[in-house]
Design an enzyme around this catalytic site. Sequence first.
Site, PDB file in Angstrom:
ATOM      1  N   PRO A  10      44.838  27.737  -6.807  1.00  0.00           N
ATOM      2  CA  PRO A  10      45.031  28.031  -5.376  1.00  0.00           C
ATOM      3  C   PRO A  10      45.412  26.751  -4.643  1.00  0.00           C
ATOM      4  O   PRO A  10      44.778  25.715  -4.837  1.00  0.00           O
ATOM      5  CB  PRO A  10      43.644  28.519  -4.927  1.00  0.00           C
ATOM      6  CG  PRO A  10      42.682  27.927  -5.903  1.00  0.00           C
ATOM      7  CD  PRO A  10      43.423  27.829  -7.206  1.00  0.00           C
ATOM      8  N   CYS A 103      36.901  22.781  -2.064  1.00  0.00           N
ATOM      9  CA  CYS A 103      37.803  22.157  -1.100  1.00  0.00           C
ATOM     10  C   CYS A 103      37.136  20.928  -0.466  1.00  0.00           C
ATOM     11  O   CYS A 103      36.031  21.021   0.066  1.00  0.00           O
ATOM     12  CB  CYS A 103      38.209  23.155  -0.008  1.00  0.00           C
ATOM     13  SG  CYS A 103      39.348  22.413   1.171  1.00  0.00           S
ATOM     14  N   GLY A 206      42.644  20.020 -13.443  1.00  0.00           N
ATOM     15  CA  GLY A 206      42.757  18.639 -12.986  1.00  0.00           C
ATOM     16  C   GLY A 206      43.757  17.840 -13.776  1.00  0.00           C
ATOM     17  O   GLY A 206      43.594  17.641 -14.985  1.00  0.00           O
ATOM     18  N   ARG A 230      49.121  20.864  -8.738  1.00  0.00           N
ATOM     19  CA  ARG A 230      50.215  20.084  -8.162  1.00  0.00           C
ATOM     20  C   ARG A 230      51.467  20.020  -9.021  1.00  0.00           C
ATOM     21  O   ARG A 230      52.580  20.036  -8.492  1.00  0.00           O
ATOM     22  CB  ARG A 230      49.710  18.676  -7.816  1.00  0.00           C
ATOM     23  CG  ARG A 230      48.733  18.698  -6.643  1.00  0.00           C
ATOM     24  CD  ARG A 230      47.965  17.419  -6.543  1.00  0.00           C
ATOM     25  NE  ARG A 230      47.137  17.219  -7.733  1.00  0.00           N
ATOM     26  CZ  ARG A 230      46.498  16.109  -8.019  1.00  0.00           C
ATOM     27  NH1 ARG A 230      46.598  15.073  -7.219  1.00  0.00           N
ATOM     28  NH2 ARG A 230      45.744  16.023  -9.112  1.00  0.00           N
TER      29      ARG A 230
HETATM   30  C1  FMN Z   1      48.006  20.970  -1.199  1.00  0.00           C
HETATM   31  C2  FMN Z   1      46.786  21.452  -1.937  1.00  0.00           C
HETATM   32  C3  FMN Z   1      46.090  22.546  -1.464  1.00  0.00           C
HETATM   33  C4  FMN Z   1      44.947  23.001  -2.127  1.00  0.00           C
HETATM   34  N1  FMN Z   1      44.299  24.124  -1.676  1.00  0.00           N
HETATM   35  C5  FMN Z   1      43.243  24.625  -2.366  1.00  0.00           C
HETATM   36  C6  FMN Z   1      42.628  25.846  -1.994  1.00  0.00           C
HETATM   37  O1  FMN Z   1      43.046  26.525  -1.043  1.00  0.00           O
HETATM   38  N2  FMN Z   1      41.561  26.273  -2.731  1.00  0.00           N
HETATM   39  C7  FMN Z   1      41.078  25.565  -3.793  1.00  0.00           C
HETATM   40  O2  FMN Z   1      40.120  25.986  -4.435  1.00  0.00           O
HETATM   41  N3  FMN Z   1      41.659  24.414  -4.192  1.00  0.00           N
HETATM   42  C8  FMN Z   1      42.733  23.943  -3.512  1.00  0.00           C
HETATM   43  N4  FMN Z   1      43.354  22.808  -3.957  1.00  0.00           N
HETATM   44  C9  FMN Z   1      42.892  22.167  -5.207  1.00  0.00           C
HETATM   45  C10 FMN Z   1      43.688  22.699  -6.409  1.00  0.00           C
HETATM   46  O3  FMN Z   1      43.442  24.062  -6.622  1.00  0.00           O
HETATM   47  C11 FMN Z   1      43.303  21.919  -7.703  1.00  0.00           C
HETATM   48  O4  FMN Z   1      41.936  22.095  -7.943  1.00  0.00           O
HETATM   49  C12 FMN Z   1      43.592  20.427  -7.614  1.00  0.00           C
HETATM   50  O5  FMN Z   1      44.864  20.182  -7.041  1.00  0.00           O
HETATM   51  C13 FMN Z   1      43.512  19.769  -9.001  1.00  0.00           C
HETATM   52  O6  FMN Z   1      44.430  20.350  -9.890  1.00  0.00           O
HETATM   53  P1  FMN Z   1      45.853  19.645 -10.221  1.00  0.00           P
HETATM   54  O7  FMN Z   1      45.551  18.236 -10.653  1.00  0.00           O
HETATM   55  O8  FMN Z   1      46.464  20.491 -11.298  1.00  0.00           O
HETATM   56  O9  FMN Z   1      46.639  19.648  -8.938  1.00  0.00           O
HETATM   57  C14 FMN Z   1      44.478  22.328  -3.285  1.00  0.00           C
HETATM   58  C15 FMN Z   1      45.193  21.223  -3.750  1.00  0.00           C
HETATM   59  C16 FMN Z   1      46.323  20.777  -3.108  1.00  0.00           C
HETATM   60  C17 FMN Z   1      47.070  19.591  -3.657  1.00  0.00           C
END
Ligand code: FMN
Length: 319
Positions: A10, A103, A206, A230
């Site tokens: 998300p 969050c 992550g 991301r």
């Molecule tokens: C722009 C943005 C918005 C995000 N919004 C949410 C959200 O609405 N709910 C949530 O649980 N995590 C949110 N996250 C966290 C991501 O779901 C994820 O846990 C985090 O980016 C780590 O994963 P990644 O390294 O693959 O990006 C958000 C992250 C980003 C960068």
Amino acid sequence: MEHLPLILAPMAGFTDAPFRLLCRRLGADRTVTEMVSAQAMVYKDRKTAALAKIPEGDDHCTIQLFGHDPVVMGEAAAMLALGDYVGASYAHPPMAIDINMGCPVRKIVTAGDGSALMQNPALCGQIVAAVVRAVRIPVTVKIRAGWDKEHINAEAVAAACVENGAAQIAVHGRTRSQMYAPSSDNGVIRSVRHALPTDVPVIGNGDIRSGADVLAMVEETGCNGIMIGREALGNPWIFAAARAALAGISFAPPTEEEVLRTAMELVTAIVQDKGEEAGVRESRGRAAHFIRGMRGSARMREGLNRALTLSQVQEILQF
Ligand SMILES: Cc1cc2nc3c(=O)[nH]c(=O)nc-3n(C[C@H](O)[C@H](O)[C@H](O)COP(=O)(O)O)c2cc1C
């Protein structure tokens, strides 16, 4: 190897219906909506309801809720699960309700929502119990490692959630105070996997940027699924690359032409959804993720920032 689900994480401001559909088409097994405010749902805010819409083809979509009051969370979850609210638009029913306990954004945590919940595992359990009572679909939870490095309690929070009926736990291996750096700790995900009953899936999240990262995550944590955030923003092909890596086969990345065409498809769908003015404005940041690293990307970005119409965007994203 079991089929490990690859899940679009998300992301508020990004995982709207057009982007979820795109990721699903390109290989994500499941998607999650942007986080939806339980309080705003209960106040019947129409803009909030629009975040939860599920389009044709987005057929494994989970709706994520945030909030901190078990009663309000239960009420909002029931409305979302049944589509029992003005403006509900589901081509497919939601497959689950996910609770946001990760969050880190200041405005959210000062209200006691998101990762602030992890400071109170008993409340986490009460929220899960209330939501489980309110809906007939699975209730999942997304957590971080803990609040800060002195309070790493993912295991305790996960256990409280599972004892109260959570069907799956996704773990982002960072604390709240780490926000998005330094790198995510797979050790925390492994500890949660070890701590929970084996029939409760633990999803690793992550810093996944490649198929190799997926293999390392599985190897190091024993997780039962992978959530990608991301990297997918400009590279939704990451799901296919991850699937290929899991199958031990090679993956041919998309050509620049395909990347640009796909960015244009996304922008077009966003404009269809949100209207030309709002859609084009929003698309600037969205398309920028796709063109990163391409020759001429700075010039394209400048053009996107000036674009006011869909046809101007099309000219810029032309191959
Ligand atoms: C722009 C943005 C918005 C995000 N919004 C949410 C959200 O609405 N709910 C949530 O649980 N995590 C949110 N996250 C966290 C991501 O779901 C994820 O846990 C985090 O980016 C780590 O994963 P990644 O390294 O693959 O990006 C958000 C992250 C980003 C960068």
